[in-house]
Write an enzyme that holds these catalytic residues in place. Sequence first.
Site, PDB file in Angstrom:
ATOM      1  N   GLY A  15       0.775  -1.235   0.000  1.00 35.75           N
ATOM      2  CA  GLY A  15       0.000   0.000   0.000  1.00 35.75           C
ATOM      3  C   GLY A  15       0.809   1.289   0.000  1.00 35.75           C
ATOM      4  CB  SER A  16       4.274   2.290  -0.837  1.00 28.79           C
ATOM      5  OG  SER A  16       4.471   1.918  -2.174  1.00 28.79           O
ATOM      6  CB  ILE A  94      -6.632  -9.721 -14.831  1.00 32.59           C
ATOM      7  CG1 ILE A  94      -5.102  -9.773 -14.955  1.00 32.59           C
ATOM      8  CG2 ILE A  94      -7.261  -9.170 -16.101  1.00 32.59           C
ATOM      9  CD1 ILE A  94      -4.609 -10.709 -16.033  1.00 32.59           C
ATOM     10  CG  LEU A  95     -10.036  -4.776 -12.675  1.00 34.37           C
ATOM     11  CD1 LEU A  95     -10.659  -3.384 -12.832  1.00 34.37           C
ATOM     12  CD2 LEU A  95     -10.105  -5.226 -11.219  1.00 34.37           C
ATOM     13  CG  ASN A 109      -2.798  -0.962 -12.935  1.00 38.17           C
ATOM     14  OD1 ASN A 109      -2.709  -1.146 -11.711  1.00 38.17           O
ATOM     15  ND2 ASN A 109      -2.055  -1.638 -13.794  1.00 38.17           N
ATOM     16  CG  HIS A 111       2.665  -2.063 -15.170  1.00 31.51           C
ATOM     17  ND1 HIS A 111       2.367  -3.315 -14.657  1.00 31.51           N
ATOM     18  CD2 HIS A 111       3.707  -2.235 -16.019  1.00 31.51           C
ATOM     19  CE1 HIS A 111       3.194  -4.204 -15.190  1.00 31.51           C
ATOM     20  NE2 HIS A 111       4.023  -3.573 -16.014  1.00 31.51           N
ATOM     21  CG  ASP A 147      -0.389  -4.420 -16.789  1.00 32.94           C
ATOM     22  OD1 ASP A 147      -1.164  -3.930 -15.952  1.00 32.94           O
ATOM     23  OD2 ASP A 147       0.435  -5.306 -16.519  1.00 32.94           O
ATOM     24  CD  GLU A 176       5.434   1.878  -8.943  1.00 31.90           C
ATOM     25  OE1 GLU A 176       4.376   1.632  -8.345  1.00 31.90           O
ATOM     26  OE2 GLU A 176       6.297   1.007  -9.141  1.00 31.90           O
TER      27      GLU A 176
HETATM   28  C1  GRF Z   1       3.766  -1.206  -7.372  1.00 35.24           C
HETATM   29  O1  GRF Z   1       5.049  -1.429  -7.895  1.00 35.24           O
HETATM   30  C2  GRF Z   1       2.757  -1.050  -8.478  1.00 35.24           C
HETATM   31  O2  GRF Z   1       3.270  -0.413  -9.607  1.00 35.24           O
HETATM   32  C3  GRF Z   1       2.419  -2.473  -8.807  1.00 35.24           C
HETATM   33  O3  GRF Z   1       2.411  -3.136  -7.573  1.00 35.24           O
HETATM   34  C4  GRF Z   1       3.249  -2.427  -6.652  1.00 35.24           C
HETATM   35  C5  GRF Z   1       2.394  -2.091  -5.464  1.00 35.24           C
HETATM   36  O4  GRF Z   1       3.136  -1.476  -4.438  1.00 35.24           O
HETATM   37  N1  GRF Z   1       1.183  -2.578  -9.553  1.00 35.24           N
HETATM   38  P1  GRF Z   1       2.377  -0.806  -3.210  1.00 35.24           P
HETATM   39  O5  GRF Z   1       1.454  -1.878  -2.640  1.00 35.24           O
HETATM   40  O6  GRF Z   1       1.621   0.375  -3.723  1.00 35.24           O
HETATM   41  O7  GRF Z   1       3.441  -0.434  -2.243  1.00 35.24           O
END
Ligand code: GRF
Length: 206
Positions: A15-16, A94-95, A109, A111, A147, A176
């Site tokens: 959940g970062s 995958i939804l 999303n 990625h 994706d 991200e």
């Molecule tokens: C991230 O690298 C995101 O791009 C991918 O999964 C990871 C999730 O990290 N889809 P976090 O749970 O948000 O820390």
Amino acid sequence: MTKSLRIVVLVSGRGSNLQALIDAQLVGKIRSQIVAVISNITDAPALERARRVKIPALVVASKGKNNDIFFNELQNEIKKYNPDLIVLAGFMKILAPSLVKAYANRIINIHPSLLPSFCGLHAQQQAIDAGVKITGCTVHFVDEGCDTGPIIMQRAIDIKSNDSQTSLSDRLLAIEHQVLVAAIKLIEDDKLVLQGKKTLLSGEPT
Ligand code: GRF
């Protein structure tokens, strides 16, 4: 015009990225509100991040469940929160097409690669294995593929010769977090125009 969107965030783990959105909301970087966080994994640490700031955090477990049943339950939960936008922030499934259809062009999303390269799992390791010198992250609308939806925003970083999956993932995560917030800002400011498979910034020449 800036809108305040009702956002439901779907998570599966740490959940970062969710935390980056919570922080952006708290300091007013985005006006939108996270109205619920839903995890398919019972003990995902992301849930605690939401609970700490009193955001409803719930589990719709996917384990041992048939996909149709799981996605039916998930969609019913999402519906209760009437979201304008669904953010997949480390959601590892995958939804179902029915969910994508119900919220067409309202699901995004994040990625960890420069799509369309290295879709799916372990994108950072895929980039290292391919020997590319640059990778990055992508925020995109979600369509029925894996994706494959229209790209909203990307940012690139160099891959170092001694990068491991961990070191690269750590550096990618930091960007991200920025790109996800910036993409939501574009959406709430109504600056994105969808044109088939592409997104444009409003006012950009076509
Ligand atoms: C991230 O690298 C995101 O791009 C991918 O999964 C990871 C999730 O990290 N889809 P976090 O749970 O948000 O820390």
